[in-house]
Motif scaffolding. Sequence first.
Motif, PDB file in Angstrom:
ATOM      1  N   ASP A   1       0.125   5.115   1.557  1.00 47.52           N
ATOM      2  CA  ASP A   1      -0.785   6.100   2.132  1.00 47.52           C
ATOM      3  C   ASP A   1      -0.549   7.458   1.473  1.00 47.52           C
TER       4      ASP A   1
ATOM      5  N   GLN B   1      -0.343  -5.319  -6.049  1.00 44.44           N
ATOM      6  CA  GLN B   1      -1.561  -4.849  -6.708  1.00 44.44           C
ATOM      7  C   GLN B   1      -1.245  -4.431  -8.137  1.00 44.44           C
TER       8      GLN B   1
ATOM      9  N   SER C   1      -7.158  -0.521  -6.435  1.00 45.44           N
ATOM     10  CA  SER C   1      -7.789  -1.199  -5.303  1.00 45.44           C
ATOM     11  C   SER C   1      -9.124  -0.523  -4.998  1.00 45.44           C
ATOM     12  N   SER C   2      -9.897  -1.130  -4.135  1.00 45.43           N
ATOM     13  CA  SER C   2     -11.163  -0.523  -3.730  1.00 45.43           C
ATOM     14  C   SER C   2     -10.912   0.832  -3.063  1.00 45.43           C
ATOM     15  N   GLU C   3      -9.780   0.975  -2.367  1.00 44.94           N
ATOM     16  CA  GLU C   3      -9.425   2.252  -1.747  1.00 44.94           C
ATOM     17  C   GLU C   3      -9.194   3.319  -2.817  1.00 44.94           C
ATOM     18  N   ASN C   4      -8.555   2.952  -3.932  1.00 43.86           N
ATOM     19  CA  ASN C   4      -8.323   3.897  -5.025  1.00 43.86           C
ATOM     20  C   ASN C   4      -9.641   4.412  -5.591  1.00 43.86           C
TER      21      ASN C   4
ATOM     22  N   LYS D   1       0.847  -1.190   0.000  1.00 51.53           N
ATOM     23  CA  LYS D   1       0.000   0.000   0.000  1.00 51.53           C
ATOM     24  C   LYS D   1       0.878   1.232   0.000  1.00 51.53           C
TER      25      LYS D   1
ATOM     26  N   LYS E   1     -12.333   4.967  -4.132  1.00 53.32           N
ATOM     27  CA  LYS E   1     -13.015   5.884  -3.211  1.00 53.32           C
ATOM     28  C   LYS E   1     -12.545   7.323  -3.407  1.00 53.32           C
ATOM     29  N   ARG E   2     -11.449   7.520  -4.123  1.00 52.53           N
ATOM     30  CA  ARG E   2     -10.887   8.852  -4.356  1.00 52.53           C
ATOM     31  C   ARG E   2     -11.472   9.447  -5.633  1.00 52.53           C
TER      32      ARG E   2
END
Length: 150
Positions: A87, A114, A118-121, A85, A123-124
Motif C-alpha cells: 500500500d 507479481q 498490476s491493474s492497481e499500478n 501487495k 491506475k496511478r
Amino acid sequence: MRVSIFIAALAVAVAGPALADSTQDPTHLYDEVSTHGETMDAFVARISPKAIEVTEERRVSICGVIGQSGDRFGIRLGTSNTWKKCDIDLANTVAGFTSTGITFHTTTSDEGSQRGFSSENFKRPGGYVAFGNVVRYQEGCTKDRIVSSP
C-alpha cells in the motif's frame, strides 16, 4: 484463575502504550534522496539494488512515492509486510519534498509474486517496479519501458 486473567489484562494494559510508542510508523523502512541533477530514472536505478536486497531479505514487497524538491528526488520506502501487495500513501514523501504521484515498488522472487505491474499500478500516474536485475517504468498499460537491466 481470576488472578491470572487480571494479571494478563494488566500486562496488556501496561505494555499497550509502550508498544504504540515504539511503532509510530511500523511500515517505514528507510529514506533515499538523489544527488543534485540526478534524473529520476538514474535515481531509481541507483536505489533499486538496495531495495531488492531488502525485499529478498525480508520476503516482502517495499514501496513508496517519489517526491521532488528542486532538482532532487526523495522517497520514503516502506512495506505492508507481504509480498502480495504494498500500500502506497501518495502523500507520504521525504520531509521537504512534494509528491510527484509516481510510485516505486519491488517484488520478491517468491513463486506467484507479481512480476511487473498490476491493474492497481496502472491506475496511478506512473511508476517503477524493480525485481531481480530489472527496473521498469509505466505510464499506463501501453506505455511500459525498461529503465535498467543487466
